[in-house]
Design a protein around this motif. Sequence first.
Motif, PDB file in Angstrom:
ATOM      1  N   GLN A   1      12.327  19.670 -65.657  1.00  0.00           N
ATOM      2  CA  GLN A   1      11.001  20.039 -66.165  1.00  0.00           C
ATOM      3  C   GLN A   1      11.139  20.885 -67.429  1.00  0.00           C
ATOM      4  O   GLN A   1      10.453  20.656 -68.417  1.00  0.00           O
TER       5      GLN A   1
ATOM      6  N   SER B   1      20.372  23.131 -62.030  1.00  0.00           N
ATOM      7  CA  SER B   1      19.143  23.656 -61.476  1.00  0.00           C
ATOM      8  C   SER B   1      18.211  22.551 -61.003  1.00  0.00           C
ATOM      9  O   SER B   1      18.187  21.465 -61.568  1.00  0.00           O
ATOM     10  N   LEU B   2      17.425  22.874 -60.004  1.00  0.00           N
ATOM     11  CA  LEU B   2      16.428  21.921 -59.519  1.00  0.00           C
ATOM     12  C   LEU B   2      15.257  21.781 -60.491  1.00  0.00           C
ATOM     13  O   LEU B   2      14.633  20.746 -60.567  1.00  0.00           O
ATOM     14  N   THR B   3      14.940  22.844 -61.233  1.00  0.00           N
ATOM     15  CA  THR B   3      13.798  22.789 -62.149  1.00  0.00           C
ATOM     16  C   THR B   3      14.225  22.539 -63.596  1.00  0.00           C
ATOM     17  O   THR B   3      13.396  22.551 -64.486  1.00  0.00           O
ATOM     18  N   TRP B   4      15.500  22.329 -63.842  1.00  0.00           N
ATOM     19  CA  TRP B   4      15.983  22.094 -65.194  1.00  0.00           C
ATOM     20  C   TRP B   4      15.333  20.869 -65.845  1.00  0.00           C
ATOM     21  O   TRP B   4      14.991  20.915 -67.030  1.00  0.00           O
TER      22      TRP B   4
ATOM     23  N   TRP C   1      10.185  31.230 -66.683  1.00  0.00           N
ATOM     24  CA  TRP C   1      10.690  30.113 -65.903  1.00  0.00           C
ATOM     25  C   TRP C   1      11.562  30.677 -64.793  1.00  0.00           C
ATOM     26  O   TRP C   1      12.213  31.688 -64.988  1.00  0.00           O
ATOM     27  N   THR C   2      11.583  30.008 -63.652  1.00  0.00           N
ATOM     28  CA  THR C   2      12.510  30.367 -62.581  1.00  0.00           C
ATOM     29  C   THR C   2      13.344  29.138 -62.265  1.00  0.00           C
ATOM     30  O   THR C   2      12.802  28.078 -61.965  1.00  0.00           O
ATOM     31  N   PHE C   3      14.664  29.292 -62.375  1.00  0.00           N
ATOM     32  CA  PHE C   3      15.585  28.208 -62.052  1.00  0.00           C
ATOM     33  C   PHE C   3      16.271  28.543 -60.745  1.00  0.00           C
ATOM     34  O   PHE C   3      16.770  29.646 -60.563  1.00  0.00           O
TER      35      PHE C   3
END
Length: 84
Positions: free
Chosen positions: A33, A28-31, A11-13
């Motif tokens: 998901q 985080s922007l992807t947290w 994963w990349t946060f």
Amino acid sequence: MDVTDSLGKAWTFIGTFYANPEVGKYVSLTWPQFSSEKGLKANDEVIFTERPRCEGEAPWKKFNVVIKRKIRLYGEDIWGELKV
């Protein structure tokens, strides 16, 4: 921030660490998901541990992540690793 979960998924946060004692959590922007796919619930523990950087790797931090959830078993609270 690059993270590998306990099942080996990467994963990349993208986000910022905050020093505010009330917030004090990684944002985080992807947290959303990640938390949705992992089925995170209130009071789950998400533990990030830094991985050593290999020569030639990008300078940002690389982490492993472990998710723990408390269950009640035979009257005792037990923390178990969530494998999702």
